[in-house]
Design a protein around this motif. Structure first.
Motif, PDB file in Angstrom:
ATOM      1  N   ALA C  12       0.836  -1.356  -0.192  1.00 27.39           N
ATOM      2  CA  ALA C  12       0.085   0.009  -0.116  1.00 27.39           C
ATOM      3  C   ALA C  12       0.884   1.360   0.020  1.00 27.39           C
ATOM      4  O   ALA C  12       0.591   2.116  -0.706  1.00 27.39           O
ATOM      5  CB  ALA C  12      -1.018   0.066   1.160  1.00 27.39           C
ATOM      6  N   ALA C  13       1.969   1.206   0.724  1.00 33.02           N
ATOM      7  CA  ALA C  13       2.663   2.259   0.749  1.00 33.02           C
ATOM      8  C   ALA C  13       3.704   2.583  -0.457  1.00 33.02           C
ATOM      9  O   ALA C  13       3.508   3.891  -1.094  1.00 33.02           O
ATOM     10  CB  ALA C  13       3.722   2.200   1.819  1.00 33.02           C
ATOM     11  N   LEU C  14       3.840   1.631  -1.077  1.00 28.44           N
ATOM     12  CA  LEU C  14       4.664   1.700  -2.433  1.00 28.44           C
ATOM     13  C   LEU C  14       3.486   2.508  -3.423  1.00 28.44           C
ATOM     14  O   LEU C  14       3.758   3.157  -4.169  1.00 28.44           O
ATOM     15  CB  LEU C  14       5.261   0.462  -2.798  1.00 28.44           C
ATOM     16  CG  LEU C  14       6.643  -0.169  -2.175  1.00 28.44           C
ATOM     17  CD1 LEU C  14       6.736  -1.479  -2.757  1.00 28.44           C
ATOM     18  CD2 LEU C  14       7.477   1.019  -2.594  1.00 28.44           C
ATOM     19  N   PHE C  15       2.204   1.939  -3.363  1.00 25.97           N
ATOM     20  CA  PHE C  15       1.257   2.472  -4.319  1.00 25.97           C
ATOM     21  C   PHE C  15       0.859   4.017  -4.094  1.00 25.97           C
ATOM     22  O   PHE C  15       0.753   4.615  -5.149  1.00 25.97           O
ATOM     23  CB  PHE C  15      -0.037   1.526  -3.936  1.00 25.97           C
ATOM     24  CG  PHE C  15      -1.344   1.777  -4.911  1.00 25.97           C
ATOM     25  CD1 PHE C  15      -1.217   1.181  -6.214  1.00 25.97           C
ATOM     26  CD2 PHE C  15      -2.253   2.847  -4.661  1.00 25.97           C
ATOM     27  CE1 PHE C  15      -2.321   1.603  -7.099  1.00 25.97           C
ATOM     28  CE2 PHE C  15      -3.203   3.112  -5.627  1.00 25.97           C
ATOM     29  CZ  PHE C  15      -3.213   2.328  -6.887  1.00 25.97           C
ATOM     30  N   VAL C  16       0.911   4.082  -2.959  1.00 30.37           N
ATOM     31  CA  VAL C  16       0.676   5.851  -2.527  1.00 30.37           C
ATOM     32  C   VAL C  16       1.915   6.495  -2.994  1.00 30.37           C
ATOM     33  O   VAL C  16       1.647   7.609  -3.779  1.00 30.37           O
ATOM     34  CB  VAL C  16       0.531   5.517  -1.116  1.00 30.37           C
ATOM     35  CG1 VAL C  16       0.483   7.250  -0.737  1.00 30.37           C
ATOM     36  CG2 VAL C  16      -0.842   5.276  -0.668  1.00 30.37           C
ATOM     37  N   ILE C  17       3.003   5.805  -2.787  1.00 27.08           N
ATOM     38  CA  ILE C  17       4.252   6.674  -3.234  1.00 27.08           C
ATOM     39  C   ILE C  17       4.330   6.904  -4.718  1.00 27.08           C
ATOM     40  O   ILE C  17       4.443   8.017  -5.402  1.00 27.08           O
ATOM     41  CB  ILE C  17       5.471   6.095  -2.657  1.00 27.08           C
ATOM     42  CG1 ILE C  17       5.693   6.078  -1.382  1.00 27.08           C
ATOM     43  CG2 ILE C  17       6.790   6.708  -3.384  1.00 27.08           C
ATOM     44  CD1 ILE C  17       6.946   5.395  -0.670  1.00 27.08           C
ATOM     45  N   ALA C  19       1.522   6.824  -6.579  1.00 25.44           N
ATOM     46  CA  ALA C  19       0.329   7.691  -7.011  1.00 25.44           C
ATOM     47  C   ALA C  19       1.138   9.226  -6.861  1.00 25.44           C
ATOM     48  O   ALA C  19       0.654  10.085  -7.599  1.00 25.44           O
ATOM     49  CB  ALA C  19      -0.999   7.533  -6.031  1.00 25.44           C
ATOM     50  N   LEU C  37       5.783   1.725 -10.802  1.00 22.77           N
ATOM     51  CA  LEU C  37       5.913   1.384  -9.401  1.00 22.77           C
ATOM     52  C   LEU C  37       4.674   0.895  -8.672  1.00 22.77           C
ATOM     53  O   LEU C  37       4.314  -0.045  -8.171  1.00 22.77           O
ATOM     54  CB  LEU C  37       6.344   2.649  -8.744  1.00 22.77           C
ATOM     55  CG  LEU C  37       6.705   2.444  -7.131  1.00 22.77           C
ATOM     56  CD1 LEU C  37       7.800   1.395  -6.847  1.00 22.77           C
ATOM     57  CD2 LEU C  37       7.069   3.859  -6.618  1.00 22.77           C
ATOM     58  N   LEU C  39       2.066  -0.363 -10.351  1.00 20.60           N
ATOM     59  CA  LEU C  39       1.570  -1.871 -10.865  1.00 20.60           C
ATOM     60  C   LEU C  39       2.614  -2.906  -9.989  1.00 20.60           C
ATOM     61  O   LEU C  39       1.950  -3.783  -9.659  1.00 20.60           O
ATOM     62  CB  LEU C  39       1.981  -1.833 -12.192  1.00 20.60           C
ATOM     63  CG  LEU C  39       1.266  -1.380 -13.283  1.00 20.60           C
ATOM     64  CD1 LEU C  39       1.830  -1.372 -14.883  1.00 20.60           C
ATOM     65  CD2 LEU C  39      -0.119  -2.212 -13.572  1.00 20.60           C
ATOM     66  N   ASN C  40       3.823  -2.408  -9.898  1.00 25.48           N
ATOM     67  CA  ASN C  40       4.534  -3.341  -9.058  1.00 25.48           C
ATOM     68  C   ASN C  40       3.982  -3.753  -7.548  1.00 25.48           C
ATOM     69  O   ASN C  40       4.167  -4.566  -7.032  1.00 25.48           O
ATOM     70  CB  ASN C  40       5.996  -2.779  -9.073  1.00 25.48           C
ATOM     71  CG  ASN C  40       6.914  -4.060  -9.107  1.00 25.48           C
ATOM     72  OD1 ASN C  40       7.036  -4.762 -10.053  1.00 25.48           O
ATOM     73  ND2 ASN C  40       7.746  -3.915  -8.082  1.00 25.48           N
TER      74      ASN C  40
END
Lengths: 624, 170, 100
Positions: C12-17, C19, C37, C39-40
């Motif tokens: 979730a944190a990677l997704f937010v970063i 975004a 990022l 997607l990953n």
């Protein structure tokens, strides 16, 4: 049998098909002769059918139902064809004179770039007119009625590249539609009253119920008569016929003199059982007819166009026929229809021949009688034909017009004094304008180079003239006074007391006609008079046909234009456009409010997407 | 899960977050790309830890390898490695604070979901460890997932043609 | 806290970063990388859950995502190159012709 009875209609349709499909290959001659041949074939079949009816001892009608058409509850209509004494006579007139005029047209239309189209229309007219006269019910009759109207429109505007001709066609169409509204309402009233549109059933019911139907018959006949005033060019709807002379002359002869315009008289004769139940309508019919006869006759006195004289004369003679129908003298009416078909077609074709002979100088109007004169020596056959037609029209014995006109005058004399006075005056006026026209066109010296160089028309044109001239001379023999052939022929349909010749009356009118011819000869010994007398006063009034067209322009056209202008400039611009533009404006303003949201910056959109993602996720996680 | 594995996992997590932040903050496109390569590689190691050796290899080969090489190649081609800071256009005046607020909110929602969801669905004490060797994955891909595989193959072909058409000169 | 929750949160944190990268970076290339990022991050969650439930479907899905990502990158980079040819820039802020 059905096919045989229908073949008079099918032959011209076949001609149309062939001429449309392979007309280009056939060339001018081929097109013309093909179109004429199919009409001759129609004439032959009509003759055979006529013989069949005549051979039957009872003159029983040949009646076939070709195809079913409308079958809706009480409304049962089929494509039925009826060949009885009345329709067989009409068929012979239509196909016989039609064939002659087709042949004549081959010469008259020679060199026209739209030769093929002309003959297609002409064939279509023959098919339509035969549908009209052969119909066994009012609806099929109406189909034919409308189709001949269409053909008339197409042929009046045949040379549509000239605005004047197109306008004349449109005028004919519109004026005829006014009458047709009455006719349609009349047909509806017939259906409401009798529950059927078949002639047989309607007239059977009329015979059975008789006087009980007086009120309904009054309404129906008035409505039918409105239709007749349109098609047969009676007051108040006659204004289209003089303008219809814009069409080629054979068209004027065939459609606007011999056949189509008599459709109203044919229809009234067909429905005479109904008219006899409505004495009030009969009075109106007689008066309208007589009045039309006089108004148009006097108008013919001051026309300068050779065809317009004949056009007003046609209206006038149609008035005679209508008046006769109104007087209950249906046989006389049909008789005059028959003789008139001969001599008026003859006159028109002769006039066409004159125009053909005159039409070599672009700068001289070949139809203006002021430009003619002295053509008798240059066009002897045409002159002879015109004289015969003219004398028949003027009612000089023993030509055909004398007998038929005399019969009508006699009927008026014994029934209605007012009608008699009007028709009697018209008879004298008729002789006057015939004399005037003969002198202006054929006698004296040529007044222009065109007239001086005029030549006789080719044989293909003069042969029909001779054939029609024979008919115009001998046509009277068909119904000699005191119960002639036509009288007996129509007896199964129209039981009418035959009247013997009223010698004093006949002599009186003959004398007056001859006198009027002489007076005309004396009046126009100086032809310049013709041009002078239409310049102002009564002459101008008559030349403009009692200013009825002008009155329509003031009473109908001007207010109509005014309403149209109001509609266009106030209602359309203000209301309709306003509403449409207003709707557009509302949305434009709304769009102005929200267009700021569309920044075009993709990162903005991303922000909103993320907001949506947060909200959707929050909804699933927190709320659910 | 052993302590060593936990320690490794936490280390990997920290590295992953750090490289992601590096991508977010770097001023040079090439550095950003390298941070992303690092992030992908860390992801590959986590895949290994979670019984996904085939994906780990694919991750390195496709993502860290092919895709990122393509990125670096385009950066070099366009000469766009220097990312000069510029003024935001008027429409984006509040872009940064709004984006950060939304990001925090999304993260909070995710945390909430994890903290509350753990109770709803307790993890099975002993999860099965299915065979996830490349061979097994192949059986899956060409067995139940054959149709999606074919569709994706077609998609790849279309993308290749599309890329060719787009980058052709006029 | 178990490993699944930890890695899911990491995802979730990677997704937010990612975004944030999409929203805050101006260069189309950086935005594109941020999308990768994100997607990953999703891939990471898939693998975690596949491990958690002992099923391979999650891993297969990741494989498809990677394939599609590869296709997307090919087309996306071609687009960026094409745009760069006319605009001489990779900044998305300059591509605002569809402004209302």
């Amino acid at each position: 049998m059905e096919l045989f009875v229908a073949s008079p209609i099918l032959f011209p349709l076949l001609g149309i098909l062939l001429n449309v499909l392979i007309g280009k290959k056939l060339g001018e001659r081929g097109v013309g002769w093909l179109a004429s041949t199919v009409v001759v074939a129609s004439f032959a079949v009509s003759l055979a059918l006529f013989a069949q009816v005549a051979g039957d001892s009872e003159h029983a009608a040949v009646h076939v139902k070709v195809l079913p058409w409308i079958s809706a509850g009480p409304l049962q209509v089929s494509w039925g064809l009826l060949v009885d004494p009345l329709s067989s006579v009409m068929m012979l007139i239509v196909t016989g004179i039609g064939a002659l005029i087709h042949i004549y047209s081959i010469g008259y239309m020679h060199g026209d770039p739209h030769f093929q189209r002309f003959f297609v229309y002409l064939n279509l007219f023959i098919a339509s007119m035969l549908t009209l006269v052969m119909a066994d019910n009012f609806l099929v009759l109406f189909v034919g009625w409308e189709l001949v109207g269409l053909c008339s429109y197409l042929l009046i505007g045949f040379w549509f590249t000239e605005l004047k001709n197109a306008a004349a066609g449109r005028k004919a169409f519109v004026v005829n539609r006014i009458g047709d509204v009455g006719f349609v309402l009349g047909i509806l009233a017939i259906f409401v009253t009798f529950g059927s549109l078949d002639f047989a059933e309607v007239f059977k019911a009329v015979k059975a119920q008789g006087g009980a139907l007086a009120a309904a018959a009054g309404v129906i006949t008035l409505l039918l008569f409105i239709g007749a005033t349109g098609k047969s060019a009676q007051i108040p709807l006659f204004v289209w016929l003089p303008d219809a002379m814009a069409g080629p002359t054979p068209v004027s002869a065939l459609i606007h003199a011999a056949t189509m315009v008599t459709a109203g008289i044919y229809m009234m004769t067909r429905a005479h059982a109904l008219f006899e139940l409505a004495p009030f309508t009969q009075q109106i019919v007689a008066l309208v007819g007589a009045l039309t006869a006089l108004v148009a006759g006097t108008s013919a006195l001051r026309q300068l166009d050779i065809k317009r004289v004949l056009a007003y004369s046609t209206v006038s003679q149609l008035g005679f026929m209508v008046a006769a129908a109104g007087l209950g003298a249906y046989v006389a009416s049909m008789f005059h229809l028959l003789t008139h078909a001969f001599f008026k077609a003859l006159l028109f074709l002769a006039a066409g021949s004159v125009i053909h002979g005159m039409g070599h100088d672009r700068h001289t109007d070949p139809q203006d009688m002021r430009n003619m004169g002295g053509l008798a020596r240059r066009m002897p056959v045409t002159f002879a034909a015109f004289v015969i037609g003219g004398l028949a029209l003027a009612g000089v014995p023993p030509l055909s017009g004398f007998f038929s006109k005399d019969e009508i005058l006699l009927a008026a004399f014994t029934h209605q004094p007012l009608t008699f006075l009007l028709l009697g005056a018209t008879a004298i006026v008729t002789a006057l304008y015939v004399g005037r026209q003969l002198i202006l066109v054929f006698l004296g010296e040529p007044r222009t180079a065109s007239a001086a160089h005029a030549h006789e028309s080719p044989a293909v044109m003069t042969a029909p003239l001779i054939a029609l001239a024979v008919g115009a001379v001998l046509g009277g023999a068909l119904n000699l006074p005191g119960g002639g052939w036509l009288h007996h022929w129509l007896e199964p349909l129209i039981a009418e007391q035959a009247k013997p010749l009223n010698l004093p009356l006949a002599a009186f009118f003959t004398a007056l006609s001859v006198l009027a011819l002489a007076v005309a000869g004396w009046m126009y010994r100086r032809p310049e008079r013709a041009a002078r007398e239409v310049a102002r006063g009564v002459g101008l009034f008559l030349a403009r046909a009692w200013r009825i067209d002008d009155a329509y322009a003031q009473v109908v056209v001007k207010p109509f234009y005014f309403i149209s202008t109001v509609c266009a400039q106030v209602v359309d611009v203000g209301l309709v456009d306003g509403a449409v533009n207003g709707v557009g404006d509302v949305f434009r303003r709304l769009a102005q409010l929200v267009r700021g949201l569309q920044t075009g910056l993709v990162r903005n959109y991303g922000l909103v997407m993320l907001l949506g993602a947060v909200l959707v996720t929050a909804y699933f996680v927190v709320v659910r | 899960m052993t302590m060593a594995e936990w320690a490794l996992l936490v280390l990997l997590g920290a590295l992953s977050l750090a490289s992601a932040l590096g991508l977010l903050l770097s001023r040079n496109a090439v550095y950003a790309a390298l941070f992303l390569v690092l992030n992908f590689s860390v992801g590959a190691v986590i895949y290994l830890l979670f019984n996904a050796p085939f994906l780990a290899v694919t991750q390195v080969a496709v993502y860290a390898g092919a895709i990122m090489v393509l990125f670096v190649f385009v950066i070099m081609l366009l000469g766009a490695e220097r990312l000069a800071p510029a003024e935001n256009p008027p429409g984006l005046a509040y872009q940064r604070p709004l984006a950060i607020i939304l990001a925090v909110a999304l993260l909070a929602v995710a945390a909430w979901a994890l903290l509350s969801g753990a109770q709803i669905e307790p993890s099975p004490s002993v999860a099965p460890r299915p065979d996830s060797s490349p061979q097994a994955m192949g059986m899956w891909l060409f067995g139940p997932y054959l149709l999606p595989l074919q569709v994706v193959a077609l998609l790849l072909l279309a993308a290749m043609v599309g890329a060719l058409v787009l980058s052709r000169k006029s | 806290m178990d490993a699944t929750s930890f890695v899911t949160f990491l995802s979730a944190a990677l997704f937010v970063i990612g975004a944030l990268g999409v929203l805050l970076r101006r260069s189309a290339l950086l935005i594109f990388m941020s999308v990768e990022l994100m997607l990953n991050a999703a891939n990471l969650a898939f693998v975690t859950f596949a491990h958690r439930w002992g099923q391979l479907d999650g891993q297969v899905t990741v494989f498809f995502i990677m394939t599609i990502a590869a296709a997307e990158v090919a087309v996306g980079l071609a687009l960026i190159v094409t745009i760069f040819r006319t605009k001489r820039s990779t900044s998305v802020d300059e591509l605002a012709q569809l402004r209302g």
